[in-house]
Design a protein around this motif. Structure first.
Motif, PDB file in Angstrom:
ATOM      1  N   GLU A  26      40.273  48.864  33.798  1.00  0.00           N
ATOM      2  CA  GLU A  26      41.346  49.688  34.366  1.00  0.00           C
ATOM      3  C   GLU A  26      40.778  50.628  35.422  1.00  0.00           C
ATOM      4  O   GLU A  26      41.422  50.891  36.440  1.00  0.00           O
ATOM      5  CB  GLU A  26      42.051  50.486  33.263  1.00  0.00           C
ATOM      6  N   ASP A  28      38.451  49.965  37.493  1.00  0.00           N
ATOM      7  CA  ASP A  28      38.366  49.180  38.732  1.00  0.00           C
ATOM      8  C   ASP A  28      39.688  49.209  39.480  1.00  0.00           C
ATOM      9  O   ASP A  28      39.719  49.383  40.698  1.00  0.00           O
ATOM     10  CB  ASP A  28      37.987  47.725  38.433  1.00  0.00           C
ATOM     11  N   PHE A  29      40.791  49.047  38.759  1.00  0.00           N
ATOM     12  CA  PHE A  29      42.121  49.066  39.383  1.00  0.00           C
ATOM     13  C   PHE A  29      42.368  50.401  40.078  1.00  0.00           C
ATOM     14  O   PHE A  29      42.811  50.446  41.223  1.00  0.00           O
ATOM     15  CB  PHE A  29      43.215  48.860  38.332  1.00  0.00           C
ATOM     16  N   HIS A  32      39.938  51.025  43.099  1.00  0.00           N
ATOM     17  CA  HIS A  32      40.283  50.181  44.246  1.00  0.00           C
ATOM     18  C   HIS A  32      41.583  50.653  44.903  1.00  0.00           C
ATOM     19  O   HIS A  32      41.679  50.652  46.138  1.00  0.00           O
ATOM     20  CB  HIS A  32      40.387  48.713  43.846  1.00  0.00           C
ATOM     21  N   ALA A  33      42.552  51.052  44.113  1.00  0.00           N
ATOM     22  CA  ALA A  33      43.799  51.578  44.686  1.00  0.00           C
ATOM     23  C   ALA A  33      43.504  52.802  45.543  1.00  0.00           C
ATOM     24  O   ALA A  33      44.029  52.941  46.657  1.00  0.00           O
ATOM     25  CB  ALA A  33      44.787  51.926  43.576  1.00  0.00           C
ATOM     26  N   HIS A  43      50.009  46.561  40.406  1.00  0.00           N
ATOM     27  CA  HIS A  43      48.629  46.829  40.014  1.00  0.00           C
ATOM     28  C   HIS A  43      48.496  48.027  39.078  1.00  0.00           C
ATOM     29  O   HIS A  43      47.534  48.102  38.317  1.00  0.00           O
ATOM     30  CB  HIS A  43      47.763  47.100  41.252  1.00  0.00           C
ATOM     31  N   LEU A  44      49.452  48.968  39.155  1.00  0.00           N
ATOM     32  CA  LEU A  44      49.247  50.250  38.472  1.00  0.00           C
ATOM     33  C   LEU A  44      50.339  50.657  37.489  1.00  0.00           C
ATOM     34  O   LEU A  44      50.118  51.556  36.681  1.00  0.00           O
ATOM     35  CB  LEU A  44      49.089  51.362  39.523  1.00  0.00           C
ATOM     36  N   ARG A  57      49.601  44.193  34.303  1.00  0.00           N
ATOM     37  CA  ARG A  57      49.124  44.526  35.642  1.00  0.00           C
ATOM     38  C   ARG A  57      48.218  43.435  36.192  1.00  0.00           C
ATOM     39  O   ARG A  57      47.431  42.848  35.463  1.00  0.00           O
ATOM     40  CB  ARG A  57      48.401  45.872  35.623  1.00  0.00           C
ATOM     41  N   ALA A  59      45.341  42.357  39.046  1.00  0.00           N
ATOM     42  CA  ALA A  59      44.291  42.918  39.913  1.00  0.00           C
ATOM     43  C   ALA A  59      44.643  42.699  41.377  1.00  0.00           C
ATOM     44  O   ALA A  59      45.223  41.679  41.748  1.00  0.00           O
ATOM     45  CB  ALA A  59      42.950  42.260  39.605  1.00  0.00           C
ATOM     46  N   HIS A  60      44.297  43.673  42.201  1.00  0.00           N
ATOM     47  CA  HIS A  60      44.419  43.516  43.644  1.00  0.00           C
ATOM     48  C   HIS A  60      43.589  42.298  44.054  1.00  0.00           C
ATOM     49  O   HIS A  60      42.426  42.176  43.651  1.00  0.00           O
ATOM     50  CB  HIS A  60      43.831  44.722  44.387  1.00  0.00           C
ATOM     51  N   ILE A  96      43.178  43.099  33.633  1.00  0.00           N
ATOM     52  CA  ILE A  96      42.227  43.995  32.963  1.00  0.00           C
ATOM     53  C   ILE A  96      41.680  43.256  31.740  1.00  0.00           C
ATOM     54  O   ILE A  96      42.430  42.664  30.967  1.00  0.00           O
ATOM     55  CB  ILE A  96      42.925  45.303  32.544  1.00  0.00           C
TER      56      ILE A  96
END
Length: 148
Positions: A26, A28-29, A32-33, A43-44, A57, A59-60, A96
């Motif tokens: 999480e 990482d999400f 990155h956002a 993503h969030l 969610r 991942a980008h 995730i």
């Protein structure tokens, strides 16, 4: 990191190397956002994502690409320079808790007529999940010096 001088002539079509795994978190999400400015709810927003087909969610794609490429960055070749990426595809979603690995394979070589002393080497990047499913594919193009 290992430094290894590999000239254009030394690259062999079909040569491969596989990376270690990296579990997506999480954090990482969120990181990155923040870096990308991509705060899309896909993503969030966990509650919003429960209403979507994947139910969680996603991942980008750019994050999967960035981490996938980063996993391959274990060798410094002082005579090779990234020339860019082509044909990037987000094949399957990453969530995730998924663990990804990268496989790179040399798929092409050509002399650069407009740049004497250099060749172009194309490496296929395939990022896979722990299930064996391919998540991302892209071609990384290098400009590589020829043997002096």
């Amino acid at each position: 990191m290992l430094e290894q001088t590999t000239y254009y002539e030394d690259f062999v079509i079909g040569a491969q190397r596989k990376t270690v795994g990296r579990t997506i978190t999480e954090t990482d999400f969120v990181v990155h956002a923040g870096h990308s400015g991509d705060f899309f709810p896909h993503h969030l927003d966990e509650e919003f994502c429960k209403t979507l087909p994947f139910g969680q969610r996603i991942a980008h794609g750019t994050m999967v690409f960035t981490i996938g490429v980063g996993l391959t960055a274990t060798i410094i070749n002082p005579v090779a320079f990234s020339y860019g990426y082509d044909r990037m595809r987000f094949v399957k979603p990453v969530f995730i808790g998924d663990t990804i690995t990268s496989l790179v394979e040399i798929i092409g070589k050509e002399v650069m007529e407009k740049r004497p002393g250099y060749g172009r080497v194309t490496e296929r990047l395939t990022v896979s999940k722990q299930t064996g499913e391919v998540a991302l594919v892209a071609d990384h193009i290098y400009m590589v010096e020829m043997t002096p």
